[in-house]
Write a protein that holds these residues in place. Structure first.
Motif, PDB file in Angstrom:
ATOM      1  N   TYR A 265       0.841  -1.200   0.000  1.00  0.00           N
ATOM      2  CA  TYR A 265       0.000   0.000   0.000  1.00  0.00           C
ATOM      3  C   TYR A 265       0.879   1.254   0.000  1.00  0.00           C
ATOM      4  O   TYR A 265       0.630   2.209  -0.731  1.00  0.00           O
ATOM      5  CB  TYR A 265      -0.901   0.026   1.243  1.00  0.00           C
ATOM      6  CG  TYR A 265      -2.160  -0.817   1.169  1.00  0.00           C
ATOM      7  CD1 TYR A 265      -2.959  -0.839   0.021  1.00  0.00           C
ATOM      8  CD2 TYR A 265      -2.594  -1.543   2.284  1.00  0.00           C
ATOM      9  CE1 TYR A 265      -4.135  -1.585  -0.020  1.00  0.00           C
ATOM     10  CE2 TYR A 265      -3.762  -2.286   2.256  1.00  0.00           C
ATOM     11  CZ  TYR A 265      -4.534  -2.314   1.108  1.00  0.00           C
ATOM     12  OH  TYR A 265      -5.694  -3.040   1.073  1.00  0.00           O
ATOM     13  N   ILE A 358      -5.181  -5.817  -3.263  1.00  0.00           N
ATOM     14  CA  ILE A 358      -4.382  -4.629  -2.914  1.00  0.00           C
ATOM     15  C   ILE A 358      -4.396  -3.661  -4.101  1.00  0.00           C
ATOM     16  O   ILE A 358      -4.604  -2.454  -3.941  1.00  0.00           O
ATOM     17  CB  ILE A 358      -2.925  -5.031  -2.569  1.00  0.00           C
ATOM     18  CG1 ILE A 358      -2.917  -6.003  -1.390  1.00  0.00           C
ATOM     19  CG2 ILE A 358      -2.072  -3.796  -2.290  1.00  0.00           C
ATOM     20  CD1 ILE A 358      -1.555  -6.637  -1.114  1.00  0.00           C
ATOM     21  N   LEU A 362      -5.678   0.330  -4.416  1.00  0.00           N
ATOM     22  CA  LEU A 362      -4.791   1.400  -4.894  1.00  0.00           C
ATOM     23  C   LEU A 362      -5.342   2.044  -6.176  1.00  0.00           C
ATOM     24  O   LEU A 362      -5.270   3.265  -6.345  1.00  0.00           O
ATOM     25  CB  LEU A 362      -3.378   0.852  -5.128  1.00  0.00           C
ATOM     26  CG  LEU A 362      -2.606   0.520  -3.844  1.00  0.00           C
ATOM     27  CD1 LEU A 362      -1.335  -0.253  -4.174  1.00  0.00           C
ATOM     28  CD2 LEU A 362      -2.275   1.787  -3.046  1.00  0.00           C
TER      29      LEU A 362
END
Ligand code: PLP
Length: 370
Positions: A265, A358, A362
């Motif tokens: 992240y 993830i 993002l």
């Protein structure tokens, strides 16, 4: 509503191992009240953190009540306990249940942790503060922990620490969260990095405090006498203790994996977005991201949810904005608490989180523009 990327995805022990534990428990005919699994789990928690003792509890909220009672005795409403408003309401609620009044302290903007300078001023000006309930918010060990300890010592009051989400976290000097103040409290709720379902523990080097808490969680009963003080039932049963022992076996791998998710992240986040200082030293319960402003926070939250990601805003509403606590006194302005509560967006962190999940978080954040 179900999400493609849920907020939590606890990994529980392998069922074949647990079957053995379950059979042990059945054959021992000992289900709760300081049984062999609970005794072993308490010892293992103390061993992992490095304190002389750990008292396990049925959950962290009752552990907080037991700790406050154990450290201070029966409460008086005129007596205050300093606590942040930027936290989960369980800490302020435990203060009330123990008979004291919460006194809200602001946070600092970089780590979103309680503001030591405002605490200094409050303790200089007031003589009705009986204790500090520091919160290691998001499980992040307070970067000024030595100053908090010095402040409490200077005023002769206990420093109690709510580290509910911080089992496995470290302070800036590398010492484990769980070793500071008079005692620290952990939660083992399903939402925490070290999850057993419901459970908690207090770690301390004070054997008298540990025995007072053990009595408190067992109705304050003494054999042959009965109730010697106001207690309740806060004991951890054998089955969750057995789950806890199995979770400890694989916890280092879980911790490593959670920190890797956070690192991804951090590597992929856009300019203007940030993380609370010290989060990389935590066990990464979830990832709270600080948005550039409220409007982009709001857009981020709604866009994440629309994209199937169960994002939340921890901690908003802050505790002093919740009906139960709206009249509680404040140590000073809560300006940083209020400003930062408008800018937080908390995104899921799972052990072994899929790279695609993830990436989805993002990507959505990357589309949020002014
Ligand atoms: C989760 C949490 C609690 C409550 O823990 P339980 O085990 O669910 O009672 C208390 N304080 C904080 C800061 C928490 O995050």
């Amino acid at each position: 509503m179900s999400f493609d990327v849920p907020f939590i995805l606890p990994v529980l022990p392998d069922s074949a191992r647990l079957v053995e534990d379950y059979e042990d428990i059945i054959s021992s005919n000992w289900f709760t009240n300081f049984g062999p699994k609970e005794r072993a789990f308490s010892a293992a928690v103390a061993g992992r953190i490095g304190t002389s003792g750990a008292v396990t509890f049925t959950n962290a909220t009752i552990a907080l009540m037991g700790l406050i009672r154990g450290a201070l005795g029966p409460g008086e409403r005129a007596s205050h306990i300093l606590v942040p408003s930027f936290t989960f309401a369980a800490g302020p609620a435990a203060i009330e249940w123990a008979g004291f009044t919460p006194l809200f302290v602001d946070i600092e903007p970089e780590g979103l942790q309680p503001d030591i300078d405002q605490a200094y001023t409050a303790l200089d000006r007031r003589d009705d503060i009986a204790a500090i309930l520091l919160c290691n918010t998001f499980g992040i060990g307070n970067s000024a922990i030595a100053r908090w300890e010095a402040l409490a010592e200077q005023h002769g009051i206990p420093l109690l620490i709510d580290s509910a989400a911080g089992f496995g976290s470290d302070y800036a000097d590398g010492s484990p969260v769980g070793t500071a103040g008079l005692a620290e409290v952990f939660s083992f709720h399903a939402t925490k990095p070290f999850a057993i379902g419901e459970g908690g523990a207090v770690t301390t080097d004070d054997p008298r405090l540990a025995s007072t808490m053990t009595s408190f969680q067992n109705f304050a009963f003494e054999p042959g006498i009965g109730a010697t003080a106001l207690g309740l039932n806060g004991k951890l049963a054998e089955i969750p203790a057995a789950i806890g022992l199995r979770q400890l076996e694989r916890f280092d791998a879980a911790l490593h994996s959670r920190r890797e998710v956070l690192a991804r992240y951090r590597a992929g986040i856009g300019d203007g977005w940030g993380f609370p200082d010290g989060i990389e030293r935590s066990s990464v319960c979830f990832a709270t991201i600080i948005a550039p402003d409220r409007s982009r926070r709001d857009t981020a939250l709604s866009s994440l949810v629309a994209a199937g990601v169960e994002a939340r805003a921890y901690y908003a509403p802050v505790v002093h904005r919740q009906p139960m606590f709206s009249d509680a006194p404040r140590a000073g302005t809560l300006a940083v608490t209020e400003a930062m509560a408008d800018r937080v967006v908390s995104v899921p962190v799972h052990e072994s989180m899929a790279p695609a999940a993830i990436g989805r978080v993002l990507d959505v954040l990357g589309t949020v523009t002014a």
